[in-house]
Design an enzyme around this catalytic site. Structure first.
Site, PDB file in Angstrom:
ATOM      1  N   ASN A 150       0.859  -1.185   0.000  1.00  0.00           N
ATOM      2  CA  ASN A 150       0.000   0.000   0.000  1.00  0.00           C
ATOM      3  C   ASN A 150       0.895   1.235   0.000  1.00  0.00           C
ATOM      4  O   ASN A 150       1.435   1.644   1.023  1.00  0.00           O
ATOM      5  CB  ASN A 150      -0.912  -0.006   1.234  1.00  0.00           C
ATOM      6  CG  ASN A 150      -1.959   1.098   1.179  1.00  0.00           C
ATOM      7  OD1 ASN A 150      -1.853   2.038   0.393  1.00  0.00           O
ATOM      8  ND2 ASN A 150      -2.973   0.971   2.023  1.00  0.00           N
ATOM      9  N   GLY A 175      -5.684  -2.470   0.603  1.00  0.00           N
ATOM     10  CA  GLY A 175      -5.147  -1.207   0.099  1.00  0.00           C
ATOM     11  C   GLY A 175      -3.941  -1.285  -0.806  1.00  0.00           C
ATOM     12  O   GLY A 175      -3.332  -0.248  -1.114  1.00  0.00           O
ATOM     13  N   ASP A 177      -1.628  -1.190  -4.049  1.00  0.00           N
ATOM     14  CA  ASP A 177      -1.817  -0.342  -5.232  1.00  0.00           C
ATOM     15  C   ASP A 177      -0.535  -0.277  -6.061  1.00  0.00           C
ATOM     16  O   ASP A 177       0.490  -0.879  -5.711  1.00  0.00           O
ATOM     17  CB  ASP A 177      -2.267   1.064  -4.813  1.00  0.00           C
ATOM     18  CG  ASP A 177      -1.391   1.684  -3.734  1.00  0.00           C
ATOM     19  OD1 ASP A 177      -0.165   1.437  -3.755  1.00  0.00           O
ATOM     20  OD2 ASP A 177      -1.925   2.415  -2.868  1.00  0.00           O
ATOM     21  N   HIS A 250     -14.880 -13.201 -19.699  1.00  0.00           N
ATOM     22  CA  HIS A 250     -16.070 -12.717 -19.001  1.00  0.00           C
ATOM     23  C   HIS A 250     -15.860 -11.277 -18.560  1.00  0.00           C
ATOM     24  O   HIS A 250     -14.732 -10.794 -18.471  1.00  0.00           O
ATOM     25  CB  HIS A 250     -16.383 -13.593 -17.786  1.00  0.00           C
ATOM     26  CG  HIS A 250     -15.177 -13.847 -16.927  1.00  0.00           C
ATOM     27  ND1 HIS A 250     -14.371 -14.955 -17.091  1.00  0.00           N
ATOM     28  CD2 HIS A 250     -14.615 -13.133 -15.911  1.00  0.00           C
ATOM     29  CE1 HIS A 250     -13.383 -14.906 -16.224  1.00  0.00           C
ATOM     30  NE2 HIS A 250     -13.504 -13.808 -15.486  1.00  0.00           N
ATOM     31  N   ARG A 337      -1.132 -11.846 -20.338  1.00  0.00           N
ATOM     32  CA  ARG A 337      -1.545 -13.145 -19.807  1.00  0.00           C
ATOM     33  C   ARG A 337      -3.054 -13.240 -19.996  1.00  0.00           C
ATOM     34  O   ARG A 337      -3.789 -12.305 -19.660  1.00  0.00           O
ATOM     35  CB  ARG A 337      -1.153 -13.266 -18.333  1.00  0.00           C
ATOM     36  CG  ARG A 337      -1.498 -14.622 -17.702  1.00  0.00           C
ATOM     37  CD  ARG A 337      -2.806 -14.565 -16.956  1.00  0.00           C
ATOM     38  NE  ARG A 337      -3.086 -15.766 -16.169  1.00  0.00           N
ATOM     39  CZ  ARG A 337      -4.215 -16.002 -15.514  1.00  0.00           C
ATOM     40  NH1 ARG A 337      -5.198 -15.096 -15.542  1.00  0.00           N
ATOM     41  NH2 ARG A 337      -4.389 -17.099 -14.832  1.00  0.00           N
ATOM     42  N   ASP A 339      -6.602 -14.789 -19.244  1.00  0.00           N
ATOM     43  CA  ASP A 339      -7.370 -15.511 -18.232  1.00  0.00           C
ATOM     44  C   ASP A 339      -8.385 -16.446 -18.890  1.00  0.00           C
ATOM     45  O   ASP A 339      -9.040 -16.097 -19.873  1.00  0.00           O
ATOM     46  CB  ASP A 339      -8.087 -14.500 -17.330  1.00  0.00           C
ATOM     47  CG  ASP A 339      -8.728 -15.147 -16.126  1.00  0.00           C
ATOM     48  OD1 ASP A 339      -8.007 -15.805 -15.365  1.00  0.00           O
ATOM     49  OD2 ASP A 339      -9.951 -14.992 -15.960  1.00  0.00           O
ATOM     50  N   GLU A 368      -3.768 -18.964 -20.097  1.00  0.00           N
ATOM     51  CA  GLU A 368      -4.054 -19.785 -18.915  1.00  0.00           C
ATOM     52  C   GLU A 368      -4.771 -21.051 -19.376  1.00  0.00           C
ATOM     53  O   GLU A 368      -5.973 -21.066 -19.601  1.00  0.00           O
ATOM     54  CB  GLU A 368      -4.937 -19.036 -17.899  1.00  0.00           C
ATOM     55  CG  GLU A 368      -5.141 -19.869 -16.638  1.00  0.00           C
ATOM     56  CD  GLU A 368      -6.330 -19.419 -15.790  1.00  0.00           C
ATOM     57  OE1 GLU A 368      -6.445 -19.889 -14.644  1.00  0.00           O
ATOM     58  OE2 GLU A 368      -7.158 -18.634 -16.287  1.00  0.00           O
ATOM     59  N   HIS A 434      -1.930 -17.144  -7.532  1.00  0.00           N
ATOM     60  CA  HIS A 434      -3.127 -16.658  -6.846  1.00  0.00           C
ATOM     61  C   HIS A 434      -4.266 -17.666  -6.897  1.00  0.00           C
ATOM     62  O   HIS A 434      -5.253 -17.525  -6.175  1.00  0.00           O
ATOM     63  CB  HIS A 434      -3.589 -15.345  -7.487  1.00  0.00           C
ATOM     64  CG  HIS A 434      -4.083 -15.503  -8.886  1.00  0.00           C
ATOM     65  ND1 HIS A 434      -3.257 -15.825  -9.936  1.00  0.00           N
ATOM     66  CD2 HIS A 434      -5.340 -15.404  -9.418  1.00  0.00           C
ATOM     67  CE1 HIS A 434      -3.975 -15.919 -11.044  1.00  0.00           C
ATOM     68  NE2 HIS A 434      -5.221 -15.665 -10.760  1.00  0.00           N
ATOM     69  N   ASP A 435      -4.138 -18.692  -7.743  1.00  0.00           N
ATOM     70  CA  ASP A 435      -5.176 -19.714  -7.899  1.00  0.00           C
ATOM     71  C   ASP A 435      -4.883 -21.004  -7.149  1.00  0.00           C
ATOM     72  O   ASP A 435      -5.702 -21.927  -7.164  1.00  0.00           O
ATOM     73  CB  ASP A 435      -5.364 -20.058  -9.383  1.00  0.00           C
ATOM     74  CG  ASP A 435      -6.156 -19.002 -10.137  1.00  0.00           C
ATOM     75  OD1 ASP A 435      -7.062 -18.398  -9.532  1.00  0.00           O
ATOM     76  OD2 ASP A 435      -5.877 -18.780 -11.327  1.00  0.00           O
ATOM     77  N   ASP A 479      -7.104 -20.312  -2.460  1.00  0.00           N
ATOM     78  CA  ASP A 479      -7.801 -19.027  -2.524  1.00  0.00           C
ATOM     79  C   ASP A 479      -8.972 -19.022  -1.529  1.00  0.00           C
ATOM     80  O   ASP A 479      -9.763 -19.951  -1.511  1.00  0.00           O
ATOM     81  CB  ASP A 479      -8.303 -18.852  -3.970  1.00  0.00           C
ATOM     82  CG  ASP A 479      -9.322 -17.748  -4.143  1.00  0.00           C
ATOM     83  OD1 ASP A 479      -9.285 -16.788  -3.365  1.00  0.00           O
ATOM     84  OD2 ASP A 479     -10.143 -17.868  -5.061  1.00  0.00           O
ATOM     85  N   ARG A 483      -3.630 -15.440  -0.948  1.00  0.00           N
ATOM     86  CA  ARG A 483      -3.565 -14.034  -1.351  1.00  0.00           C
ATOM     87  C   ARG A 483      -3.343 -13.119  -0.140  1.00  0.00           C
ATOM     88  O   ARG A 483      -3.878 -12.021  -0.053  1.00  0.00           O
ATOM     89  CB  ARG A 483      -4.846 -13.643  -2.095  1.00  0.00           C
ATOM     90  CG  ARG A 483      -5.114 -14.513  -3.319  1.00  0.00           C
ATOM     91  CD  ARG A 483      -6.466 -14.246  -3.951  1.00  0.00           C
ATOM     92  NE  ARG A 483      -6.690 -15.107  -5.112  1.00  0.00           N
ATOM     93  CZ  ARG A 483      -7.791 -15.076  -5.876  1.00  0.00           C
ATOM     94  NH1 ARG A 483      -8.762 -14.219  -5.585  1.00  0.00           N
ATOM     95  NH2 ARG A 483      -7.916 -15.894  -6.904  1.00  0.00           N
TER      96      ARG A 483
END
Length: 586
Positions: A150, A175, A177, A250, A337, A339, A368, A434-435, A479, A483
């Site tokens: 942050n 937060g 960024d 999506h 990348r 998704d 992916e 992250h998955d 997940d 994360r």
């Protein structure tokens, strides 16, 4: 001879241009079935004159699986075209000619019949799969922006929690960024990173940003376009490439396009931008925010908040392709990348590839896809895929102990034979993300085991990626626990692990050419001791890794300069490898 096991296909991963004028050929035979394979090859129009069909050239047995042997040869042709067939010599004494019309006894009749030969009619450079050379030199670092740092509290979303104050729930905000990334670029430089892969940064409702509201805007809680341009410039100053996440399967249900569909139903001008099965659009809530049932439109997984885009719709397609072009041309990004790439039509990705290539030379496109991906990796769609199928094998062997040494070697070799050589060189080798649960957690918090897995993976073809925080020993289950906020408090950091990562990344970058392009030579002769040996060789330079996967210490004889090790003690001409120990030598 088991002729049913013999396989070759022209203009595929079995016959492809590796460089502008260098053709690579492969043929598959049953494991241990052939003692030799020779290539008969030459110009399509000169067989009678040159008699090249009477001059067999030996092929090299390169890799084997439990079922098959793979033989390879590279060749140049003076007129950029060739006809060819294979002489296969069986262990049982059988000799056959294998060509375009199948298998025949190897004799004057079959050898001189032109229709028996495969053909590569002309070597078109425009059709060659081109791997961006810079990718082979890259060690990537994946950043989940909301959890990295942050740097600007003024843009924190409402309800932002104190940094690292708890393990994350699905809808928590802490937060993180883009300013936070800029503030810590020197950390990446010190670690040795030269490529950053960002999870989505565009305007979205969630903390993960995979539910895009506006693809043309940076999420306000991350910063703005001016700040992002500065971030890219600062990365490039440091020799760091930048890859963004394109979520084109999506949109978010807060996007103006979807909200128009909600309001106007089948009369919405965006109705055909999505896969809608019944109007009005609706769903029944499921067990949590990300789940639903009785959904009247197609979505990602089972979340009603991510309606699937109809990428075959001309207006939707143009909208997305314009976005791909915009961020390359305006901000000079180096890679996308993609998704959920396997759930989008091939025609869209072909046009996406053309769009990116026109916007920037040597652009890297990473899909992916978690499974075998041949149809996306023919050179006209993706550069590579996130190589979960490959790296999961490594984890299943070292951590889960689900297979023997010969079995894991067989399966790794099988994966390598699915693709062209230049494809394997830039596959994205990701051990956690992250998955997925973090590697250290999957390894049962065993840091020596984690180091062994990392050492083996960095010895492989393809390019490695560090998931943020792994260098400091961060943990996390699936997940959203994977994360967590990046650990910046020094007292909570594992500095020995950090030093290991630095050495590992330095080793990889220093030896990237051998790791990318070198041969794979396995030694499984000490399987009974749990020792797995892999040697990579290129132009006379060899790098060998020896890994103790057994339960007892093992003494190994070595010859060479030590490059990297863990749980290994040197005694003159040998090393004692403890369980989970390894050495990598030059």
């Amino acid at each position: 001879m088991n002729t049913a096991a013999i396989y070759h296909r022209p203009d595929s991963e079995y016959a492809f241009l590796y460089k502008k004028d260098l053709m690579h050929l492969r043929i598959r035979t049953a494991r241990g079935d052939a003692i030799a394979v020779n290539l008969l090859h030459g110009d399509t129009y000169s067989m009678d004159k040159e008699k090249w069909n009477e001059k067999p050239v030996p092929m090299k047995l390169t890799l084997s699986t439990n079922l098959f042997d793979y033989w390879e040869l590279e060749t140049k042709e003076p007129f950029n075209r060739m006809s060819y067939a294979f002489q296969v010599v069986g262990r049982d004494g059988t000799e056959i000619l294998y060509g375009d019309q199948g298998a025949f006894p190897y004799n004057d009749k079959s050898v001189h019949k032109g229709n028996n030969y495969f053909r590569m009619p002309y070597f078109h450079e425009i059709d060659r799969f081109k791997a961006p050379d810079w990718v082979k030199k890259t060690v990537w670092y994946q950043i989940f922006p909301e959890r990295f740092a942050n740097g600007d509290k003024s843009n924190d979303p409402e309800g932002t929690l104190p940094w690292g104050s708890k393990d994350p729930a699905r809808q928590d905000f802490f937060g993180g960024d883009l300013q936070g990334v800029i503030d810590h670029l020197d950390h990446l430089v010190d670690l040795g990173i030269n490529g950053v892969y960002f999870c989505p940064i565009f305007k979205a409702h969630s903390n993960h940003k995979y539910d895009t509201i506006d693809y043309m805007e940076i999420d306000p809680s991350f910063g703005d376009k001016k700040l992002f341009k500065k971030l890219v410039e600062e990365c490039h100053k440091r020799g760091i490439k930048v890859m963004l996440d394109a979520v084109f399967n999506h949109m978010g249900d807060n996007s103006p396009q979807w909200q128009d569909v909600v309001k106007n139903g089948k009369n919405s001008k965006y109705a055909d931008w999505f896969h809608i099965n019944k109007f009005p659009v609706s769903y029944e809530e499921g067990k949590d925010f990300e789940d639903a049932h009785d959904i009247t439109y197609d979505v990602f997984a089972t979340t009603p908040h991510m309606p699937k885009i109809n990428t075959a719709n001309p207006e939707a397609k143009k909208y997305l392709l314009d976005i791909a072009k915009y961020w390359i041309e305006e901000f000079d990004i180096d890679a996308w990348r993609l998704d959920v790439a396997n759930e989008i039509d091939h025609e869209f990705w072909k046009d996406f590839r053309r769009t990116c290539d026109a916007a920037k030379k040597d652009f890297y496109i990473l899909g992916e896809v978690w499974h075998s991906s041949q149809s996306w990796l023919n050179g006209d769609e993706f550069s590579a895929v996130m190589n979960y199928a490959y790296t999961d094998l490594i984890k299943d062997f070292f951590i889960k102990k689900e297979m023997s040494i010969p079995k894991v070697v067989s399966e790794i070799n099988n994966q390598l034979m699915l693709y062209r050589k230049q494809t394997n060189q830039i596959q994205f080798n990701v051990l956690d993300s992250h998955d997925t649960a973090r590697l250290l957690t999957v390894a049962g918090d065993d840091k020596d085991l984690e180091k062994q897995v990392l050492g083996f993976t960095y010895l492989q073809p393809g390019v490695p990626c560090v998931y943020y925080g792994d260098e400091y020993g961060m943990t996390g289950t699936d997940d959203p626990d994977c994360r967590k906020c990046m650990v910046w408090d020094e007292k909570d950091q594992d500095h020995k692990m950090y030093d290991f990562f630095k050495d590992l990344i330095s080793f990889r970058k220093t030896n990237h050419q051998v790791m990318s392009e070198g041969s794979m030579d396995w030694d499984v002769s000490q399987d009974d001791k749990g020792l797995l040996t892999l040697t990579r060789e290129l132009n006379g330079k060899t790098i060998t890794g020896i890994f103790n996967t057994g339960n007892k210490a093992q003494v190994v004889l070595v010859d060479g300069e030590l490059l990297l090790s863990n749980l290994a003690e040197n005694f003159g001409d040998n090393f004692t490898l403890q369980p989970k120990g390894f050495v990598i030598l030059n």
